[in-house]
Write a protein that holds these residues in place. Structure first.
Motif, PDB file in Angstrom:
ATOM      1  N   PHE A   1      28.750  30.388  34.293  1.00 15.22           N
ATOM      2  CA  PHE A   1      28.340  31.105  35.502  1.00 15.22           C
ATOM      3  C   PHE A   1      28.389  32.609  35.299  1.00 15.22           C
ATOM      4  CE2 PHE A   1      32.801  29.863  35.693  1.00 15.22           C
ATOM      5  CZ  PHE A   1      33.460  31.050  35.991  1.00 15.22           C
ATOM      6  N   ALA A   2      27.516  33.304  36.022  1.00 12.50           N
ATOM      7  CA  ALA A   2      27.562  34.764  36.103  1.00 12.50           C
ATOM      8  C   ALA A   2      28.616  35.103  37.148  1.00 12.50           C
ATOM      9  CB  ALA A   2      26.208  35.320  36.499  1.00 12.50           C
ATOM     10  N   CYS A   3      29.353  36.181  36.905  1.00  9.98           N
ATOM     11  CA  CYS A   3      30.467  36.560  37.779  1.00  9.98           C
ATOM     12  C   CYS A   3      30.139  37.800  38.612  1.00  9.98           C
ATOM     13  CB  CYS A   3      31.696  36.877  36.925  1.00  9.98           C
ATOM     14  SG  CYS A   3      32.183  35.522  35.850  1.00  9.98           S
ATOM     15  N   THR A   4      30.866  37.964  39.682  1.00  9.81           N
ATOM     16  CA  THR A   4      30.722  39.196  40.456  1.00  9.81           C
ATOM     17  C   THR A   4      31.367  40.368  39.713  1.00  9.81           C
ATOM     18  OG1 THR A   4      32.733  38.720  41.723  1.00  9.81           O
ATOM     19  CG2 THR A   4      30.649  38.023  42.693  1.00  9.81           C
ATOM     20  N   GLU A   5      32.357  40.093  38.877  1.00 11.65           N
ATOM     21  CA  GLU A   5      33.031  41.138  38.113  1.00 11.65           C
ATOM     22  C   GLU A   5      32.082  41.700  37.049  1.00 11.65           C
ATOM     23  OE1 GLU A   5      35.889  38.601  40.022  1.00 11.65           O
ATOM     24  OE2 GLU A   5      34.362  38.055  38.561  1.00 11.65           O
ATOM     25  N   ARG A   6      32.145  43.020  36.877  1.00  9.51           N
ATOM     26  CA  ARG A   6      31.306  43.707  35.893  1.00  9.51           C
ATOM     27  C   ARG A   6      32.135  44.771  35.188  1.00  9.51           C
ATOM     28  NH1 ARG A   6      25.694  43.534  36.267  1.00  9.51           N
ATOM     29  NH2 ARG A   6      24.987  41.860  37.612  1.00  9.51           N
ATOM     30  N   VAL A   7      31.700  45.143  33.996  1.00  6.45           N
ATOM     31  CA  VAL A   7      32.395  46.167  33.214  1.00  6.45           C
ATOM     32  C   VAL A   7      31.387  47.143  32.631  1.00  6.45           C
ATOM     33  CG1 VAL A   7      34.377  44.727  32.585  1.00  6.45           C
ATOM     34  CG2 VAL A   7      32.344  44.726  31.125  1.00  6.45           C
TER      35      VAL A   7
ATOM     36  N   ILE B   1      29.706  39.905  33.468  1.00  2.62           N
ATOM     37  CA  ILE B   1      30.646  39.038  32.770  1.00  2.62           C
ATOM     38  C   ILE B   1      30.205  37.613  33.056  1.00  2.62           C
ATOM     39  CG2 ILE B   1      33.022  38.185  32.673  1.00  2.62           C
ATOM     40  CD1 ILE B   1      33.974  40.986  33.374  1.00  2.62           C
ATOM     41  N   LEU B   2      30.210  36.778  32.014  1.00  2.00           N
ATOM     42  CA  LEU B   2      29.911  35.366  32.184  1.00  2.00           C
ATOM     43  C   LEU B   2      31.192  34.565  32.039  1.00  2.00           C
ATOM     44  CD1 LEU B   2      26.581  34.920  30.164  1.00  2.00           C
ATOM     45  CD2 LEU B   2      26.913  35.672  32.530  1.00  2.00           C
ATOM     46  N   GLY B   3      31.337  33.569  32.895  1.00  2.00           N
ATOM     47  CA  GLY B   3      32.535  32.731  32.868  1.00  2.00           C
ATOM     48  C   GLY B   3      32.218  31.354  32.367  1.00  2.00           C
TER      49      GLY B   3
END
Length: 191
Positions: free
Chosen positions: A43-49, A63-65
């Motif tokens: 899944f693709a996450c809401t968190e980003r870097v 970020i991918l989980g």
């Protein structure tokens, strides 16, 4: 014999370890699914870097989980060059001796000494998919993608066979643009 495979474009992204996730997003942080991907459990996450290289940075990268054993950054060769990195083309997970970078999150930074790669183009297949098309794990094939004015045959496509995969080919944004991929695209496997 059905030798067609869905061709999906995999844009730049990051896979993080549990330890690095906590450094970047705070103690006890967990990945928040935003959108399921075509591969089961991914899944693709809401968190980003932000990804920081010697020349510049790429902001707000997905970020991918789920979390992984080791942090890994997957960039196109154009992305890597733009931030000043020379990265190898490798299968996911094969990060030994690859480039490093800095990842910046809202709660901290992580400097990885290796883990930045350009993902080798590949086909995900279940054992049943592989048998149906006459493929085997780690086999290298060609895939022809037809488009208006940009038809292209991708060579060096590695087949990855696992029970938890879904039938699809993954290429990066450089490859997708070279073949003029837009919308739903299928390729023809050539052995």
């Amino acid at each position: 014999m059905d030798n067609k495979v869905l061709v999906e474009t995999s844009a730049r992204h990051v896979h993080v370890s549990e330890k690095d996730l906590e450094t970047l997003f705070g103690k006890g942080a967990a990945l928040t699914p935003k959108k399921d991907l075509s591969q089961p459990g991914q899944f693709a996450c809401t968190e980003r870097v932000d990804i920081v290289g010697p020349k510049r940075e790429l902001k707000n990268v997905s970020i991918l989980g789920p979390v992984r054993k080791e942090t890994q950054v997957e960039l196109s060769l154009t992305d890597a060059r733009s931030i000043g990195l020379s990265v190898p083309v490798r299968e996911s997970g094969d990060i030994g001796g690859s480039a490093g970078c800095k990842l910046v999150g809202p709660c901290g930074e992580v400097e990885i000494t290796e883990g930045v790669i350009a993902a080798k183009r590949h086909i995900h297949a279940t054992p049943a998919d592989a048998e149906r098309v006459g493929l085997s794990d780690k086999q290298v094939v060609k895939v022809k993608v037809e488009s208006d004015g940009r038809t292209l045959i991708f060579d060096d496509v590695v087949v990855r066979v696992r029970d938890d995969f879904a039938w699809a080919m993954h290429i990066d944004t450089d490859e997708s643009n070279a073949a003029g991929c837009a919308g739903e695209v299928y390729g023809e496997i050539i052995k």
